[in-house]
Design a protein around this motif. Structure first.
Motif, PDB file in Angstrom:
ATOM      1  N   ALA A 169      19.309 -11.906  11.527  1.00 35.08           N
ATOM      2  CA  ALA A 169      20.093 -13.135  11.697  1.00 35.08           C
ATOM      3  C   ALA A 169      20.875 -13.436  10.411  1.00 35.08           C
ATOM      4  N   PHE A 170      20.232 -13.298   9.260  1.00 34.19           N
ATOM      5  CA  PHE A 170      20.951 -13.489   7.991  1.00 34.19           C
ATOM      6  C   PHE A 170      22.114 -12.492   7.895  1.00 34.19           C
ATOM      7  N   GLY A 184      21.274 -11.487   3.441  1.00 31.51           N
ATOM      8  CA  GLY A 184      20.303 -12.453   2.920  1.00 31.51           C
ATOM      9  C   GLY A 184      20.610 -12.976   1.521  1.00 31.51           C
ATOM     10  N   PRO A 185      20.743 -12.088   0.541  1.00 26.22           N
ATOM     11  CA  PRO A 185      20.923 -12.576  -0.830  1.00 26.22           C
ATOM     12  C   PRO A 185      22.170 -13.446  -1.008  1.00 26.22           C
ATOM     13  N   VAL A 186      23.282 -13.076  -0.365  1.00 24.07           N
ATOM     14  CA  VAL A 186      24.517 -13.840  -0.568  1.00 24.07           C
ATOM     15  C   VAL A 186      24.435 -15.180   0.166  1.00 24.07           C
ATOM     16  N   ILE A 187      23.817 -15.201   1.342  1.00 24.08           N
ATOM     17  CA  ILE A 187      23.647 -16.490   2.050  1.00 24.08           C
ATOM     18  C   ILE A 187      22.777 -17.422   1.216  1.00 24.08           C
ATOM     19  N   GLU A 188      21.696 -16.877   0.653  1.00 21.23           N
ATOM     20  CA  GLU A 188      20.822 -17.722  -0.182  1.00 21.23           C
ATOM     21  C   GLU A 188      21.617 -18.328  -1.346  1.00 21.23           C
ATOM     22  N   PRO A 196      23.978 -29.905   2.721  1.00 23.35           N
ATOM     23  CA  PRO A 196      23.001 -29.772   3.815  1.00 23.35           C
ATOM     24  C   PRO A 196      23.320 -30.673   5.002  1.00 23.35           C
ATOM     25  N   GLY A 197      24.176 -31.670   4.815  1.00 24.36           N
ATOM     26  CA  GLY A 197      24.411 -32.651   5.883  1.00 24.36           C
ATOM     27  C   GLY A 197      25.556 -32.319   6.818  1.00 24.36           C
ATOM     28  N   ARG A 198      26.337 -31.272   6.537  1.00 24.74           N
ATOM     29  CA  ARG A 198      27.560 -31.069   7.330  1.00 24.74           C
ATOM     30  C   ARG A 198      27.343 -30.370   8.661  1.00 24.74           C
ATOM     31  N   PHE A 199      26.501 -29.320   8.668  1.00 30.14           N
ATOM     32  CA  PHE A 199      26.271 -28.587   9.917  1.00 30.14           C
ATOM     33  C   PHE A 199      24.797 -28.639  10.273  1.00 30.14           C
ATOM     34  N   ARG A 200      24.495 -29.207  11.432  1.00 34.07           N
ATOM     35  CA  ARG A 200      23.106 -29.270  11.893  1.00 34.07           C
ATOM     36  C   ARG A 200      22.978 -28.299  13.061  1.00 34.07           C
ATOM     37  N   PHE A 201      22.385 -27.146  12.800  1.00 33.69           N
ATOM     38  CA  PHE A 201      22.250 -26.131  13.845  1.00 33.69           C
ATOM     39  C   PHE A 201      20.896 -26.274  14.544  1.00 33.69           C
ATOM     40  N   PRO A 202      20.779 -25.715  15.776  1.00 37.35           N
ATOM     41  CA  PRO A 202      19.511 -25.851  16.518  1.00 37.35           C
ATOM     42  C   PRO A 202      18.346 -25.149  15.811  1.00 37.35           C
ATOM     43  N   ARG A 244      24.496 -22.979   4.326  1.00 36.09           N
ATOM     44  CA  ARG A 244      23.408 -23.929   4.118  1.00 36.09           C
ATOM     45  C   ARG A 244      22.815 -24.411   5.444  1.00 36.09           C
ATOM     46  N   GLY A 245      23.720 -24.738   6.382  1.00 41.48           N
ATOM     47  CA  GLY A 245      23.265 -25.217   7.694  1.00 41.48           C
ATOM     48  C   GLY A 245      22.438 -24.153   8.406  1.00 41.48           C
ATOM     49  N   PHE A 246      22.904 -22.923   8.357  1.00 38.59           N
ATOM     50  CA  PHE A 246      22.168 -21.827   8.995  1.00 38.59           C
ATOM     51  C   PHE A 246      20.821 -21.608   8.313  1.00 38.59           C
ATOM     52  N   GLN A 247      20.844 -21.512   6.979  1.00 35.65           N
ATOM     53  CA  GLN A 247      19.597 -21.210   6.256  1.00 35.65           C
ATOM     54  C   GLN A 247      18.560 -22.322   6.466  1.00 35.65           C
ATOM     55  N   ASP A 248      19.013 -23.578   6.432  1.00 30.80           N
ATOM     56  CA  ASP A 248      18.069 -24.688   6.640  1.00 30.80           C
ATOM     57  C   ASP A 248      17.402 -24.578   8.007  1.00 30.80           C
TER      58      ASP A 248
END
Ligand code: KG4
Ligand code: ZN
Length: 352
Positions: A169-170, A184-188, A196-202, A244-248
């Motif tokens: 998924a990453f 993974g490393p670049v997304i992190e 953290p507040g802009r995209f709220r994914f399921p 950020r939204g995805f990782q959270d």
């Protein structure tokens, strides 16, 4: 007497060899060489045939280098362990055959190691006091599994992914954001800068029926990110926030299910394993979920991603139990996990 075990790992795109000495059951890593293949970057994923050819070219020099760095001769070895699967069959065959042949020539004990059991043993190299029982979250490019380990060699599968693995998924989200491979490393790194507040994914399969408590699904999350990417009018501006939204979302699911596994089993230790365990935010998130009374153990990144030290550690344990693999042992892309029992009803196959 000290044992001196050579480990070999070639299940995917890392050619790796390690020398481990074991004295009175205590492992001490003498050398670890990991050669990562660069060629796959331009294809956005591992190309099996290219990986096999690269392993063929480098396996000999990598083993020689590991022995030299350990200051060990081939004659000093007391056993050889090699990854037998699961993984890509061509790459597996290279390292497995090399190790088996070397053992046969020298009449050394040889042991075929399951790649995932190797991942579970990796933290013992840095935390010699680590021992079962524990809950293990195994999250790599090919697997997402939640296990209860009551003792070495016995692995109770609590749940796993129904579709994509967490690392996959990453990688797929990184590809959507045009960030290259591995993701993974670049997304992190980008997520740290993201809002953290802009995209709220399921949060897939969270808060559902008890039968889904330990099951994972990441493909819907990836599709949700895809939709947000398609709707963005400025992807460059939104990339960090999307990461950020995805990782959270992904980490919250992993952490919450790990917490539920601790609650169910009463384990006092959680072990985070596989490439995704390199993610510092994952360890922090799991730590917050399970609370301070539970020990959260991971390993340094070099031992989290694929490496031969973990294969040597798992192999040394099996050799110490008196186990040996015959000269007719074979590598298998879908090798069953030894000692794995399915703790609850699973209506789908064990993923690689
Ligand atoms: O265990 P591993 O090296 O190989 C196997 O799949 O067996 O895991 C590789 C995976 C890749 O999907 C990669 O994107 C992911 O681990 N990964 C990470 C991080 N570092 C590697 N995922 C999230 N955050 C990271 N820092
Ligand atoms: Zn792996």
């Amino acid at each position: 007497m000290a044992e001196l075990v050579l480990g070999i790992e070639t299940s995917c795109d890392e050619t790796s060899a390690a020398v481990l000495s074991v004295q009175d059951g205590r492992p001490s890593l003498r050398s670890l060489v990991i050669l990562s293949q660069d060629v796959h970057r331009i294809f956005g994923g591992v190309v099996p045939e290219l990986a096999s050819r690269a392993h063929l070219r480098t396996i000999g020099p990598v083993v020689d280098r590991a022995l030299a760095e350990a200051g060990a001769s081939r004659e000093a070895l007391t056993g050889i362990a090699a990854t037998a699967g699961p993984g890509l069959i061509g790459p597996l065959l290279v390292g497995f055959t090399y190790g088996k042949t070397m053992a046969w020539r020298r009449e050394l004990p040889f042991i075929a190691v399951h790649h995932l059991e190797g991942h579970l043993f990796a933290p013992t190299l840095e935390h010699p006091d680590l021992a079962p029982p524990f809950v293990a979250l195994l999250v790599s490019g090919g697997h997402t599994m939640l296990l209860h380990v009551p003792e070495w060699g016995r692995y109770d599968l609590l749940g796993q992914t129904r579709d994509d693995a967490a690392g996959e998924a990453f990688d797929k989200v990184a590809a959507l954001l045009k960030l290259g491979y591995p993701g993974g490393p670049v997304i992190e790194r980008l997520a740290r800068e993201g809002n953290p507040g802009r995209f709220r994914f399921p949060r897939p399969l969270l808060g559902g029926p008890a039968s889904q408590r330990f099951e994972f699904s990441f493909s819907g999350l990836k599709t949700a990110v895809l939709r947000a990417v398609q709707q963005s009018d400025n992807l460059e501006r939104d990339t960090n926030d999307l990461a950020r939204g995805f990782q959270d979302a992904a980490l919250e699911v992993l952490a919450e299910k790990t917490r539920a596994a601790v609650e169910e089993t009463g384990a006092g230790t959680v072990v985070l394993r596989g490439g995704v365990a390199c993610n510092a935010a994952l360890a922090a998130s799991v730590g917050r979920s399970v609370g301070q009374s539970v020990r959260v153990v991971t390993a340094t990144p070099r031992l989290n991603t694929d490496n031969a030290a973990m294969i040597a550690a798992a192999g040394a344990w099996r050799l110490a139990q008196g186990e040996r693999s015959g000269w007719d042992a074979e590598a298998r892309d879908n090798l069953p996990f030894p000692g794995l029992s399915i703790a609850r009803s699973q209506d789908h196959e064990i993923t690689r």
